[in-house]
Design an enzyme around this catalytic site. Sequence first.
Site, PDB file in Angstrom:
ATOM      1  N   LYS A  22      32.678  37.095  36.288  1.00 57.66           N
ATOM      2  CA  LYS A  22      33.247  37.003  37.647  1.00 57.66           C
ATOM      3  C   LYS A  22      32.385  36.079  38.497  1.00 57.66           C
ATOM      4  O   LYS A  22      32.897  35.176  39.164  1.00 57.66           O
ATOM      5  CB  LYS A  22      33.285  38.378  38.289  1.00 57.66           C
ATOM      6  CG  LYS A  22      33.529  38.378  39.792  1.00 57.66           C
ATOM      7  CD  LYS A  22      33.563  39.747  40.415  1.00 57.66           C
ATOM      8  CE  LYS A  22      32.244  40.323  40.750  1.00 57.66           C
ATOM      9  NZ  LYS A  22      31.611  39.841  41.997  1.00 57.66           N
ATOM     10  N   ASN A  23      31.066  36.266  38.439  1.00 59.17           N
ATOM     11  CA  ASN A  23      30.178  35.530  39.349  1.00 59.17           C
ATOM     12  C   ASN A  23      29.910  34.097  38.922  1.00 59.17           C
ATOM     13  O   ASN A  23      29.270  33.349  39.666  1.00 59.17           O
ATOM     14  CB  ASN A  23      28.871  36.300  39.541  1.00 59.17           C
ATOM     15  CG  ASN A  23      29.106  37.565  40.368  1.00 59.17           C
ATOM     16  OD1 ASN A  23      30.188  37.749  40.943  1.00 59.17           O
ATOM     17  ND2 ASN A  23      28.130  38.449  40.382  1.00 59.17           N
ATOM     18  N   ARG A  92      33.508  38.565  50.054  1.00 55.45           N
ATOM     19  CA  ARG A  92      32.555  37.712  50.728  1.00 55.45           C
ATOM     20  C   ARG A  92      32.225  36.444  49.941  1.00 55.45           C
ATOM     21  O   ARG A  92      31.755  35.470  50.492  1.00 55.45           O
ATOM     22  CB  ARG A  92      31.286  38.454  51.080  1.00 55.45           C
ATOM     23  CG  ARG A  92      30.763  39.367  50.029  1.00 55.45           C
ATOM     24  CD  ARG A  92      29.585  40.129  50.416  1.00 55.45           C
ATOM     25  NE  ARG A  92      28.662  39.673  51.375  1.00 55.45           N
ATOM     26  CZ  ARG A  92      28.157  38.508  51.674  1.00 55.45           C
ATOM     27  NH1 ARG A  92      28.499  37.583  51.146  1.00 55.45           N
ATOM     28  NH2 ARG A  92      27.326  38.226  52.548  1.00 55.45           N
ATOM     29  N   CYS A 116      28.789  44.620  53.969  1.00 55.31           N
ATOM     30  CA  CYS A 116      29.564  45.403  53.006  1.00 55.31           C
ATOM     31  C   CYS A 116      28.747  46.668  52.719  1.00 55.31           C
ATOM     32  O   CYS A 116      27.686  46.888  53.304  1.00 55.31           O
ATOM     33  CB  CYS A 116      29.818  44.612  51.732  1.00 55.31           C
ATOM     34  SG  CYS A 116      28.378  44.458  50.698  1.00 55.31           S
ATOM     35  N   ARG A 121      24.315  41.507  54.359  1.00 57.39           N
ATOM     36  CA  ARG A 121      24.768  40.293  53.651  1.00 57.39           C
ATOM     37  C   ARG A 121      24.946  39.088  54.594  1.00 57.39           C
ATOM     38  O   ARG A 121      25.996  38.491  54.678  1.00 57.39           O
ATOM     39  CB  ARG A 121      26.074  40.551  52.902  1.00 57.39           C
ATOM     40  CG  ARG A 121      26.175  41.806  52.089  1.00 57.39           C
ATOM     41  CD  ARG A 121      25.406  41.803  50.786  1.00 57.39           C
ATOM     42  NE  ARG A 121      25.789  40.798  49.824  1.00 57.39           N
ATOM     43  CZ  ARG A 121      26.773  40.918  48.927  1.00 57.39           C
ATOM     44  NH1 ARG A 121      27.517  41.990  48.937  1.00 57.39           N
ATOM     45  NH2 ARG A 121      27.029  39.969  48.054  1.00 57.39           N
ATOM     46  N   ASP A 304      22.556  44.058  40.084  1.00 56.94           N
ATOM     47  CA  ASP A 304      23.916  44.495  39.749  1.00 56.94           C
ATOM     48  C   ASP A 304      23.947  45.475  38.576  1.00 56.94           C
ATOM     49  O   ASP A 304      25.007  46.011  38.255  1.00 56.94           O
ATOM     50  CB  ASP A 304      24.800  43.291  39.421  1.00 56.94           C
ATOM     51  CG  ASP A 304      25.040  42.433  40.652  1.00 56.94           C
ATOM     52  OD1 ASP A 304      25.517  41.292  40.491  1.00 56.94           O
ATOM     53  OD2 ASP A 304      24.720  42.889  41.764  1.00 56.94           O
ATOM     54  N   ILE A 326      16.506  43.723  46.392  1.00 57.91           N
ATOM     55  CA  ILE A 326      17.433  42.671  46.799  1.00 57.91           C
ATOM     56  C   ILE A 326      18.288  43.098  47.984  1.00 57.91           C
ATOM     57  O   ILE A 326      18.390  42.365  48.979  1.00 57.91           O
ATOM     58  CB  ILE A 326      18.354  42.249  45.626  1.00 57.91           C
ATOM     59  CG1 ILE A 326      17.537  41.876  44.387  1.00 57.91           C
ATOM     60  CG2 ILE A 326      19.301  41.139  46.058  1.00 57.91           C
ATOM     61  CD1 ILE A 326      16.669  40.627  44.544  1.00 57.91           C
ATOM     62  N   ARG A 396      37.722  45.058  40.847  1.00 57.08           N
ATOM     63  CA  ARG A 396      37.287  43.764  41.391  1.00 57.08           C
ATOM     64  C   ARG A 396      36.455  43.008  40.364  1.00 57.08           C
ATOM     65  O   ARG A 396      36.447  41.783  40.335  1.00 57.08           O
ATOM     66  CB  ARG A 396      36.433  43.970  42.645  1.00 57.08           C
ATOM     67  CG  ARG A 396      37.189  44.553  43.811  1.00 57.08           C
ATOM     68  CD  ARG A 396      36.341  44.505  45.056  1.00 57.08           C
ATOM     69  NE  ARG A 396      35.840  43.146  45.292  1.00 57.08           N
ATOM     70  CZ  ARG A 396      35.111  42.812  46.354  1.00 57.08           C
ATOM     71  NH1 ARG A 396      34.768  43.730  47.240  1.00 57.08           N
ATOM     72  NH2 ARG A 396      34.697  41.574  46.532  1.00 57.08           N
TER      73      ARG A 396
HETATM   74  C1  EPZ Z   1      25.384  37.190  44.515  1.00 57.02           C
HETATM   75  O1  EPZ Z   1      25.642  37.616  45.836  1.00 57.02           O
HETATM   76  C2  EPZ Z   1      26.324  38.000  43.634  1.00 57.02           C
HETATM   77  N1  EPZ Z   1      27.709  37.688  43.989  1.00 57.02           N
HETATM   78  C3  EPZ Z   1      26.050  39.495  43.814  1.00 57.02           C
HETATM   79  O2  EPZ Z   1      26.911  40.209  42.929  1.00 57.02           O
HETATM   80  C4  EPZ Z   1      24.601  39.759  43.433  1.00 57.02           C
HETATM   81  O3  EPZ Z   1      24.304  41.114  43.640  1.00 57.02           O
HETATM   82  C5  EPZ Z   1      23.675  38.885  44.297  1.00 57.02           C
HETATM   83  O4  EPZ Z   1      24.033  37.495  44.143  1.00 57.02           O
HETATM   84  C6  EPZ Z   1      22.213  39.050  43.918  1.00 57.02           C
HETATM   85  O5  EPZ Z   1      22.021  38.709  42.579  1.00 57.02           O
HETATM   86  C7  EPZ Z   1      28.262  36.545  43.525  1.00 57.02           C
HETATM   87  O6  EPZ Z   1      27.630  35.754  42.841  1.00 57.02           O
HETATM   88  C8  EPZ Z   1      29.687  36.286  43.919  1.00 57.02           C
HETATM   89  P1  EPZ Z   1      22.277  36.566  47.623  1.00 57.02           P
HETATM   90  P2  EPZ Z   1      25.032  36.767  47.085  1.00 57.02           P
HETATM   91  O7  EPZ Z   1      22.667  35.546  48.633  1.00 57.02           O
HETATM   92  O8  EPZ Z   1      24.922  35.349  46.743  1.00 57.02           O
HETATM   93  C9  EPZ Z   1      19.920  37.893  51.510  1.00 57.02           C
HETATM   94  C10 EPZ Z   1      28.494  41.836  42.325  1.00 57.02           C
HETATM   95  O9  EPZ Z   1      28.443  43.073  42.252  1.00 57.02           O
HETATM   96  N2  EPZ Z   1      20.534  36.724  52.157  1.00 57.02           N
HETATM   97  O10 EPZ Z   1      21.565  36.110  46.402  1.00 57.02           O
HETATM   98  O11 EPZ Z   1      25.790  37.166  48.288  1.00 57.02           O
HETATM   99  C11 EPZ Z   1      20.938  38.942  51.125  1.00 57.02           C
HETATM  100  O12 EPZ Z   1      21.210  39.798  52.207  1.00 57.02           O
HETATM  101  C12 EPZ Z   1      27.862  41.125  43.498  1.00 57.02           C
HETATM  102  O13 EPZ Z   1      29.040  41.095  41.466  1.00 57.02           O
HETATM  103  C13 EPZ Z   1      20.186  36.414  53.473  1.00 57.02           C
HETATM  104  O14 EPZ Z   1      19.401  37.119  54.085  1.00 57.02           O
HETATM  105  O15 EPZ Z   1      23.571  37.380  47.176  1.00 57.02           O
HETATM  106  C14 EPZ Z   1      20.245  39.659  49.982  1.00 57.02           C
HETATM  107  O16 EPZ Z   1      19.333  40.596  50.532  1.00 57.02           O
HETATM  108  C15 EPZ Z   1      27.248  42.108  44.485  1.00 57.02           C
HETATM  109  N3  EPZ Z   1      20.752  35.336  54.064  1.00 57.02           N
HETATM  110  C16 EPZ Z   1      19.459  38.552  49.289  1.00 57.02           C
HETATM  111  O17 EPZ Z   1      19.367  37.482  50.255  1.00 57.02           O
HETATM  112  C17 EPZ Z   1      21.651  34.527  53.390  1.00 57.02           C
HETATM  113  O18 EPZ Z   1      22.113  33.534  53.976  1.00 57.02           O
HETATM  114  C18 EPZ Z   1      20.126  37.995  48.032  1.00 57.02           C
HETATM  115  O19 EPZ Z   1      21.463  37.699  48.363  1.00 57.02           O
HETATM  116  C19 EPZ Z   1      21.981  34.850  52.064  1.00 57.02           C
HETATM  117  C20 EPZ Z   1      21.411  35.948  51.461  1.00 57.02           C
END
Ligand code: EPZ
Length: 417
Positions: A22-23, A92, A116, A121, A304, A326, A396
């Site tokens: 998916k990702n 998102r 969420c 996020r 995850d 995370i 999902r």
């Molecule tokens: C990706 O989400 C994945 N989703 C998530 O999978 C996964 O849990 C996550 O990466 C971490 O590995 C997809 O790839 C579609 P991040 P993403 O930006 O990109 C903070 C699932 O179950 N952050 O790497 O949204 C954030 O809050 C989903 O398949 C900021 O602060 O995650 C988090 O604490 C859930 N500001 C950390 O960074 C930003 O602008 C990592 O988030 C962006 C992120």
Amino acid sequence: MDKIIIEGGKPLKGKVRISGSKNAALPLMVSSLLVDGESVFSNVPKLHDIESIKRLLSDLGARIETTGDHVRIHAGGLCNHEAPYDIVRKMRASILVLGPLIARLKKARVSLPGGCAIGARPINLHLDALSRLGVDIKLEHGYVQASVEHLKGSDIFFDIATVTGTENIMMAAALADGVTTLHNAAQEPEVVALAEALNMMGAKVQGAGTPTITITGTSELRPVSISIIPDRIETGTFMIAAALTRGDITLVDCEPSHLEVVIDKLRHTGARVELEEKCIRVSGPNTPLSVDVKTLPYPGFPTDLQAQFMVLMSVADGVSIISETIFENRFIHVSELKRMGADITISGNTATVRGVSKLSAAPVMATDLRASACLVLAGLVGEGTTVVNRVYHLDRGYESIEKKFSALGANITRIKG
Ligand code: EPZ
């Protein structure tokens, strides 16, 4: 709303095919917006999130055709630059269209995704990075209003190794003038898959899979034909299921090299893990041993899989410490596991899991995608009948999970709601 009913206690045995990721599929399908032509994606998983992104891309003007696990996306007719709140709030990952829309149309109006279940996020890192490329960003009425005369490469330092942030900026930078360097970039296999696709389109992306990625922009990209990499989180979920149920499962069409830390941790619990090309065989110990886990950006232990691993630790011999670094609110599943008899205490971002001899079945509520997978796993070993409610979360990110578990011998059925 559908429910899943599970009669626990059956060891899972047999072979399961892992679906496309998916990702990986989401950013790859969005990257087709960068191209005036038709791109083809194969091994696309059948998931609600994939249907959502297809709807969004179609609303933006792309033409989409699905045949089995093949999805054709022609973005020559890209004309709408707006991703509405109603779509973005449900998924998102829609924020990924921001970079390509700016790169192709020089403007975008994308709803802020909002938080969420697992955390706030924010997308500040995406927006700061786009500003560094010369994009004018305004936040108004819950939307990101972005426009640019001329995308220009720049040096970007991410405070956090954001996965979709890295992906968004790679896509925008691919059509910018000059070189963009991303420091502290995400190293996930899904980022590498996107970089490989961009290079096939004619971009020049180097360093993907390391913390420093350079993208040399070009004026035009060409359509590609891409097969989606296997889903490493689905793979880890089934590996844990084998260890949890004293089972013996062979996972095929998976990518063992994407799960090195998970394999190591499972071996430390006493599970037997044998590796072959695109194949992993896992057989569970009688009683798993307790192992500590700390979630980290790739190649660390994936957040995850934290909830799923916690189920294994809840019936292990000993005490395990699980730290979630995370997301700030990713222990929602703990209260439901405790209703099933798990002995877990939380302090800040750390859960102390004291193994118990058995879990007892109960009606439970899914709250997010991976928490719902954890509750299904708990039902597989819970004594009695577990009812998992709100399984739309599950749909999902897992393709026909109850059919896959049933084919492995689980007593599991879906009740259409
Ligand atoms: C990706 O989400 C994945 N989703 C998530 O999978 C996964 O849990 C996550 O990466 C971490 O590995 C997809 O790839 C579609 P991040 P993403 O930006 O990109 C903070 C699932 O179950 N952050 O790497 O949204 C954030 O809050 C989903 O398949 C900021 O602060 O995650 C988090 O604490 C859930 N500001 C950390 O960074 C930003 O602008 C990592 O988030 C962006 C992120």
